[in-house]
Design a protein around this motif. Structure first.
Motif, short mmCIF file in Angstrom:
data_model
loop_
_atom_site.label_atom_id
_atom_site.label_comp_id
_atom_site.label_asym_id
_atom_site.label_seq_id
_atom_site.Cartn_x
_atom_site.Cartn_y
_atom_site.Cartn_z
N TRP C 225 0.83 -1.21 0.00
CA TRP C 225 0.00 0.00 0.00
C TRP C 225 0.86 1.25 0.00
CZ3 TRP C 225 -5.32 0.49 -0.18
CH2 TRP C 225 -6.04 -0.71 -0.19
N ALA C 388 -7.36 -5.57 8.28
CA ALA C 388 -6.89 -4.36 7.62
C ALA C 388 -8.04 -3.42 7.28
CB ALA C 388 -6.13 -4.74 6.35
N THR C 391 -8.73 -0.65 9.79
CA THR C 391 -7.71 0.39 9.71
C THR C 391 -7.92 1.23 8.45
OG1 THR C 391 -6.23 -1.20 10.74
CG2 THR C 391 -5.23 0.78 9.83
N TYR C 392 -8.23 0.57 7.36
CA TYR C 392 -8.46 1.25 6.08
C TYR C 392 -9.53 2.33 6.23
CZ TYR C 392 -9.89 1.47 1.07
OH TYR C 392 -10.22 1.86 -0.20
N ILE C 413 -2.04 0.97 7.05
CA ILE C 413 -2.84 -0.09 6.41
C ILE C 413 -1.94 -1.29 6.11
CG2 ILE C 413 -4.20 -0.71 4.37
CD1 ILE C 413 -4.96 2.29 4.17
N GLN C 414 -0.78 -1.01 5.53
CA GLN C 414 0.13 -2.08 5.14
C GLN C 414 0.51 -2.93 6.35
OE1 GLN C 414 0.86 -3.02 2.11
NE2 GLN C 414 2.11 -4.71 2.88
N LYS C 416 -1.22 -3.84 8.69
CA LYS C 416 -2.28 -4.78 9.08
C LYS C 416 -2.51 -5.88 8.05
CE LYS C 416 -3.38 -3.13 13.02
NZ LYS C 416 -4.61 -2.76 13.70
#
Lengths: 315, 276, 420
Positions: C225, C388, C391-392, C413-414, C416
């Motif tokens: 990401w 994720a 979080t996103y 994000i990455q 997670k």
């Protein structure tokens, strides 16, 4: 009206002679009789409250993915992850802030209105009933109502401010990271203050009227009466309300969940909402369980510390 | 309290704006519940409905299936209230009036439950209910709600009983009554205020409970009122006219109950809760 | 003698009973956890007809709809399946994260066999079949009910009056938003608060900046990401927020509050799928005035709507009627039902297979079909793992509200995304 008493059974402290016989009496049937009477409570409580709590402790040592999934023992892995999680500690701080807001807003409003209403005679029942009404609304509905009130473009508050020429005061009540927790707490306190108000009103009724008369004879003004008679007379209720408000505050969930779901970008994240999303959305039940335990420990610490303080104060 | 009171009106004048602010949201809710969906969507909170849409109430009732929901909610409340009393009164009495080793600790163990939010333990709680075959049953919801309410109920009853003079139970004991008889013949008749406070508080929280029924009550025929409101919200849109009118429908019985019992309720709190 | 008669009648009764068994067995109930929009009379009309037709085609069968109490995300589906009273077949919000949850919990049955024996394989787009087949080591657990096509909605009259056009390049798009802002309108409305609408906007921005191929790699964890292409998409959200094209106050709105801004023409553009038509209709917005366009992209051929498998049919392991349930899904996949649903006023999704010569009741749906004809890009919300996704959504709010930088947001994000 009965007088307020302290936590300890007054009979424990007084009645020295009669007690010996009663003690002996109590020793004979004490535990057995008490146990039988408490049995339904113990059974239900153990089954539906303690068992889930114990299971939570077990889950906190596993990598459980929820219902029906295979869970492996992972030791203190989840606890380690908790120390590294960037969301937990700030949301713990916000939980305390939430608690503080709730005590001050709901407790404060309850006290203020009780003092105001306590002086009334003909309209007292009316105001007392009216001000309690918000407490009858479920928190989920409170969330829906207040989200509409706070809407930055169409909400009651910003529309009113704009119409009164105060557009500069219009805010993003639920989007401003510094405001959002406070805004949601106002909604939650709107629902919560009624019970505290009633308790304070009840406390006021229990203050001996002759104390006021004595103060009046001494030439005390209204403020002095408030300070020297009313507030000390309410100290017992105050500690009760304080403990109730702390417990309610710590359990705060529904309004945050409905109104912001912890956002924007975690700005209103408190421990309970984070637990919920960890468990249901991220399916990270192990970490969620650690947070549950953290919360329980916190709750117990606060309760015990508060009771100690209260006991020391009253002795 | 025969003190001479100052004139009432200045305080009333002071309270009126507070009254308006605190009850304003209700006015807004009721007004909105009588608007069309498009009027709500227009988003002018001060606009009055062009035409009073009483139809919203009929629609909420029919689409939400409120007829059976209300019945279920009543059963739910009745079950919780009766059981809470049966469970909490004897236990409260035992913790207040019977002397036994570990009394203090037993009390604290119960109070501990007051601090655990249900959301935190819902998954293991679901497992317990599942293993007992209590999922999708009103009995399951009632038992879990009663258990959840035990800490507070017990706290309230114990506090009240602590305030009852020991001489009363002493006298009954000399007459040969056992604890159960003392409880039912001496204490319970005395504790009407505390009991009504407990009943109202548990009825209120049960009536409004959303989370536990959501997870436990699956079949539409078993669900309670707060779950009916969910039926008006879908993933991408919500029928606010139905949510609002449904909320008012849900809310009315509670208001009526409260207004009818408010005097007792306040008395109960005064004499019950405050002796903690 | 008497005894014999009795015996005979007993035998006769037993025989009658045996004969009666098949007839009895046909009186079956199929409990369907279907759309969550039954409160909408127009939607109810569609589903009542489906029920009636299915019952007519299968004598003895009664279809009962069960109002959904929630989704997989809030545990309602799992609770329903685990109970004795769960549905026999269910339609719910899917996406790999959610489906993984119920697959891991062993709550839904694999349907792979039916893809072969009932021919479902040929009833959905080949690319859909390929995606589904790649997710759980070859097993398929869901049947897509339709595909979303998220793009931007605009007011035809407003754009015509002002001579505004969406434009073909990102610079054109920015210039347009500036013009809209100068006119005193909110250029973009979005409600990221508690549902996926933030993801609709973000997915479009990512598509425009990175294109389908790259985003396909990102959502399948083959690419980070934080890599330059997706990062550009996030950076553009931040820039737009700074320039006032997305007001920071939007971070506190939900989908309905954002919808209001658009239907009242206080905002010019809204990111959503064709389901948005129903939201607009509820607010009595003139549907004919709705225009649909794809987000401009500087990458050739990448101005596409985004989507994915967002709604699927599944059969719970606790289904009491697994075969009847499969029959129901087969019925839903039939030409007749698909056409009926697509051509109904509430038909607001793209069928999971090519449907030639559809005549949608809502004309703008033709524009949506046309936009999706070249395929749809990825809406990450339905492709991300559950851990994720949460979080996103929070990061999107943070980007809009100016609480997090594009770099930090994408890195979060990455972090997670589970390693492959």
């Amino acid at each position: 009206m009965t007088r307020l008493t302290t936590t300890a059974d007054p009979a424990d402290l007084r009645a020295p002679a009669a007690t010996r016989r009663r003690r002996a009496d109590g020793a004979r049937d004490g535990f057995g009789a008490a146990f039988v009477l408490m049995l339904p409570a113990i059974a239900l409580y153990a089954l539906f409250s303690l068992t889930p709590i114990l299971l939570t402790i077990w889950i906190s040592f596993t990598n459980s993915g929820g219902f029906n999934t295979e869970a492996n023992f992972v030791g203190f892995d989840n606890y380690l992850r908790a120390t590294e999680d960037p969301i937990i500690w700030p949301s713990l701080g916000r939980t305390f802030l939430w608690l503080f807001y709730h005590v001050v807003l709901a407790g404060g409003l309850g006290l203020a209105l009780a003092l105001a209403i306590g002086r009334l005679s003909r309209t007292r029942v009316f105001f007392r009933t009216a001000f309690f009404l918000p407490h009858l609304v479920s928190l989920a509905v409170v969330g829906v109502i207040w989200a509409n009130i706070y809407d930055p473009f169409y909400g009651l508050i910003n529309t009113a401010l704009t119409q009164w020429g105060l557009a500069g005061w219009a805010k993003g009540w639920l989007s401003d990271p510094l405001l959002v927790l406070f805004s949601v707490n106002v909604a939650s306190s709107w629902q919560g203050f009624g019970l505290y108000m009633l308790l304070f009103i009840a406390g006021l009724q229990n203050i001996d009227g002759t104390l006021y008369e004595a103060a009046e004879i001494d030439g005390a003004n209204a403020l002095q009466k408030l300070w020297n008679v009313t507030l000390p007379g309410l100290s017992e209720v105050m500690t009760f309300v304080l403990s109730l408000a702390m417990i309610n505050g710590l359990k705060g969930f529904a309004t945050v969940f409905v109104m912001t779901n912890g956002g924007p970008f975690y700005a209103s994240e408190i421990i309970t909402t984070y637990i919920y999303r960890l468990a249901f959305q991220a399916q990270d039940h192990g970490l969620a369980a650690v947070l549950c335990i953290l919360m329980s420990v916190l709750a117990i610490t606060i309760t015990v510390a508060f009771n100690r303080w209260r006991a020391r104060k009253s002795s | 309290m025969s003190r001479r009171k100052p004139a009432e009106w200045p305080m009333v004048a002071l309270l009126l704006p507070v009254f308006a602010i605190i009850l304003g949201p209700f006015l807004w809710l009721v007004t909105s519940s009588l608007k069309t969906e498009a009027e709500i969507g227009r988003g002018d909170p001060f606009a009055l409905p062009k035409q009073l849409m009483w139809q919203n109430y009929a629609d909420a009732w029919n689409i939400g299936g409120f007829g059976s929901l209300i019945g279920n909610s009543l059963i739910n409340v009745a079950g919780v209230v009766v059981l809470t009393l049966i469970v909490c009164a004897p236990a409260g009495y035992a913790l207040a009036k019977i002397r036994f080793a570990g009394r203090e600790w037993t009390f604290y163990a119960f109070i501990f439950g007051l601090t655990i939010p249900i959301q935190a333990i819902i998954i293991p709680l679901y497992q317990v209910l599942f293993n007992l075959g209590l999922i999708n049953s009103m009995a399951g919801v009632v038992l879990a709600q009663v258990a959840n309410g035990i800490p507070f109920g017990l706290f309230l009853m114990r506090s009240f009983f602590l305030g009852v003079p020991n001489e009363l139970s002493e006298a009954a004991r000399i007459d040969g009554a056992n604890h159960f008889q003392i409880l039912t013949r001496v204490f319970l008749p005395l504790s009407q205020p505390a009991i009504s406070a407990l009943l109202i508080i548990s009825a209120l929280s049960t009536w409004n409970d959303f989370f536990l029924p959501l997870v436990v009550l699956i079949s539409p025929g078993n669900q309670t009122l707060p779950l009916g409101l969910v039926r008006f919200a879908s993933t991408y849109s919500t029928d606010f006219r139905l949510v609002f009118s449904g909320t008012v429908i849900t809310f009315l019985p509670v208001i009526i109950l409260y207004i009818l019992t408010q005097r007792r309720f306040t008395e109960g709190l005064t004499q019950g809760a405050l002796k903690g | 003698m008497l005894r014999r008669t009795l015996m005979a009648s007993a035998v006769a009764l037993a025989a009658a009973g045996l004969l009666a068994v098949p007839t009895l067995a046909e009186a079956q109930t199929l409990t369907v956890w279907a759309t969550d929009q039954l409160a909408d009379p127009l939607v109810a009309e569609v589903w009542n007809k489906l029920k009636a037709d299915f019952e007519a085609a299968n004598p003895g069968v009664t279809v009962e709809y069960m109002p959904p109490t929630g989704t997989i995300s809030n545990g309602a589906v799992q609770a329903a399946i685990q109970s004795d009273a769960g549905p026999d077949v269910l339609l719910t919000n899917s996406g790999i994260g959610r489906v993984t949850t119920v697959v891991n919990a062993k709550l839904i049955a694999p349907l792979t066999a039916h893809y072969a024996d009932m021919g479902w394989k040929d009833k959905i787009f080949p690319w859909l079949y390929e995606i589904l087949g790649s997710q759980f080591g070859g097993e398929i657990y869901e049947v897509p009910d339709g595909i979303d096509a998220i793009g931007l909605w605009y007011h035809k009259d407003l754009f015509a009056e002002n001579g505004w056009t969406i434009g073909g390049s990102w610079a054109d798009f920015e210039a347009l938003l500036q013009k809209i802002k100068d006119k005193g309108l909110e250029p973009l409305a979005v409600g990221p608060r508690n549902n996926a609408n933030g993801g609709h906007l973000m997915g479009n921005f990512l598509q425009a900046a990175a294109g389908t191929t790259v985003m396909g790699e990102v959502v399948t964890a083959k690419k980070s990401w934080s890599d330059a292409e997706p990062l550009l998409g996030a950076q553009r959200v931040v820039d737009f927020a700074k320039k006032g094209y997305v007001s920071a106050q939007m971070a506190g709105l939900d989908l309905e509050a954002a919808t209001r801004l658009w239907t009242n023409k206080r905002a010019a553009i809204f990111f959503g799928g064709p389901w948005f038509i129903n939201n607009a209709r509820k607010n009595e917005y003139p549907i004919d005035n709705m225009g649909f366009a794809t987000i401009p992209s500087d990458l050739a051929g990448e101005s596409k709507p985004t989507g994915g498998i967002g709604w699927s049919w599944m059969i719970p392991v606790s289904s009491k009627q697994p075969e009847l349930a499969a029959k129901w899904i087969d019925y839903i996949l039939s030409d007749e039902v698909m056409r009926f649903r697509a051509e109904h006023k509430t038909g607001t999704q793209i069928s999971p297979r090519a449907m030639p010569e559809l005549k949608p009741a809502v004309p703008v749906m033709a524009e949506v079909f046309a936009a999706a004809a070249n395929g749809v890009g990825f809406n990450p919300s339905v492709y991300m793992p559950g851990a994720a996704l949460d979080t996103y959504f929070q990061v999107i709010q943070g980007l809009i509200g100016g609480q997090v930088s594009a770099e930090d947001g994408m890195a979060q994000i990455q972090a997670k995304i589970p390693a492959l």
